[in-house]
Enzyme design. Structure first.
Site, PDB file in Angstrom:
ATOM      1  N   GLY A   9      -5.172   0.453 -40.215  1.00 13.35           N
ATOM      2  CA  GLY A   9      -4.545  -0.036 -38.981  1.00 13.35           C
ATOM      3  C   GLY A   9      -4.241   1.106 -38.023  1.00 13.35           C
ATOM      4  N   ASP A  33      -9.892   1.205 -39.470  1.00  9.05           N
ATOM      5  CA  ASP A  33      -9.568   0.022 -38.656  1.00  9.05           C
ATOM      6  C   ASP A  33     -10.868  -0.724 -38.367  1.00  9.05           C
ATOM      7  OD1 ASP A  33      -8.319  -1.792 -36.673  1.00  9.05           O
ATOM      8  OD2 ASP A  33      -6.700  -0.321 -36.677  1.00  9.05           O
ATOM      9  N   SER A 112       7.752  -6.230 -44.577  1.00 13.69           N
ATOM     10  CA  SER A 112       8.437  -6.761 -43.395  1.00 13.69           C
ATOM     11  C   SER A 112       9.781  -7.342 -43.808  1.00 13.69           C
ATOM     12  CB  SER A 112       7.596  -7.865 -42.746  1.00 13.69           C
ATOM     13  OG  SER A 112       8.344  -8.538 -41.758  1.00 13.69           O
ATOM     14  N   TYR A 152       3.391 -15.801 -43.513  1.00 13.76           N
ATOM     15  CA  TYR A 152       3.641 -14.363 -43.312  1.00 13.76           C
ATOM     16  C   TYR A 152       4.699 -13.864 -44.315  1.00 13.76           C
ATOM     17  CZ  TYR A 152       4.424  -9.981 -40.709  1.00 13.76           C
ATOM     18  OH  TYR A 152       4.543  -8.653 -40.342  1.00 13.76           O
ATOM     19  N   LYS A 156       4.175 -10.915 -47.340  1.00 10.59           N
ATOM     20  CA  LYS A 156       5.000  -9.703 -47.381  1.00 10.59           C
ATOM     21  C   LYS A 156       5.893  -9.671 -48.632  1.00 10.59           C
ATOM     22  CE  LYS A 156       3.445  -7.868 -43.556  1.00 10.59           C
ATOM     23  NZ  LYS A 156       2.672  -6.611 -43.561  1.00 10.59           N
TER      24      LYS A 156
END
Ligand code: NAI
Length: 258
Positions: A9, A33, A112, A152, A156
């Site tokens: 990333g 990436d 996260s 999500y 995580k």
């Protein structure tokens, strides 16, 4: 000697900020990436992950000092499971021998604050079982059940549990590899731009992720924390999920839960 650090990333947001900080401190960064990086590969597929691992191996000469997995997506669906969970766990696992060959090997993953929010336990279980086909099939079901908002957090939460399970498994801590994660709150990157630019969404986010310490974070703030986790100075921290979230986790969960 310069340390070789691979960053997924690396073309945007937290990964880009980290790559700049590492380069400034003298590390050799191998960015990964979809485009605009030293190694261009799609971490959503097993073939892409193999390409990424091969590209990193080639550039680090078989000795990888650190690996940080920042690549991630926020749009609910299959891609989220493939990139956020398997794009980290498969790549880190594939590169374990090259990490073990380094003198002070370190891994940093990006979780996260959402990992503490309600998730879909079946998606989490399929991820932790390493069963990508089952996890993807369950992701379709979760979306069809109108519970897409749980995906999500599921990716995580699974990632945080994987870090904790793996860090002390044979071949990791006993090979000197420190494996930790950061869990950011809201970070001002292209990923969050659409949300924080919308006044109504911004209020929803403020309620869901309260950040009394300095508000929404610049990507550099998270990058600095990752930079320490993967530095030689981190000799004894492993298996930790470090909340870089302006106090959101402690506000939401309270002082007893740690
Ligand atoms: P970003 O969107 O700025 O950067 C993500 C990078 O991942 C992009 O360069 C993108 O091309 C790359 N990427 C996406 N799919 C890929 C694939 N299939 N293969 C290879 N690369 C791929 O996002 P940001 O904010 O820097 O996010 C980094 C990490 O931080 C993600 O894991 C995200 O879930 C996490 N995070 C972000 C927060 C935020 O508020 N921005 C909050 C909490 C966690």
């Amino acid at each position: 000697m310069t340390r070789h650090v691979a960053v997924t990333g690396a073309a945007s947001g937290i990964g880009r900020a980290l790559a700049a900080q590492l380069t400034a401190r003298g590390d050799t960064v191998i960015g990964v990436d979809l485009a605009g990086a030293e190694v261009c590969a799609d971490l959503s597929t097993p073939e892409g992950r193999r390409e990424a691992a091969d590209g990193i191996r080639e550039r680090c000469g078989g000795v990888l000092d650190a690996l940080v997995t920042c690549a991630g997506v926020a749009k609910p669906g299959r891609l989220m499971v493939s990139v956020n969970y398997f794009g980290t766990t498969e790549l880190v696992t594939a590169l374990r021998p090259e990490l073990a060959a380094a003198e002070q090997p370190r891994v940093g993953a990006v979780g996260s604050i959402s990992g503490t929010q309600p998730n879909d336990p079946r998606t989490v279980a399929a991820c932790l079982a390493g069963d990508e086909a089952a996890a993807l099939a369950r992701a379709d079901e979760v979306v069809a059940l109108d519970e897409a908002q749980k995906l999500y957090p599921s990716t995580k939460a699974a990632l945080a549990q994987w870090v904790r399970r793996t860090c002390v498994a044979p071949g990791w801590a006993d090979a000197g590899i420190a494996l930790n994660a950061v869990a950011p709150g809201v970070v001002l990157t292209p990923m969050s731009a659409a949300l924080v630019d919308d006044e109504r969404m911004l209020e929803v986010i403020r309620q869901a992720v309260p950040m009394p310490l300095n508000g929404h974070a610049a990507p550099e703030a998270v990058a600095h924390a990752l930079g320490w986790l993967i530095a030689p100075e981190n000799t004894h921290m492993t298996g930790q999920v470090v909340y870089v979230d302006g106090g959101a986790e402690v506000t939401l969960r309270g002082p007893e839960d740690f």
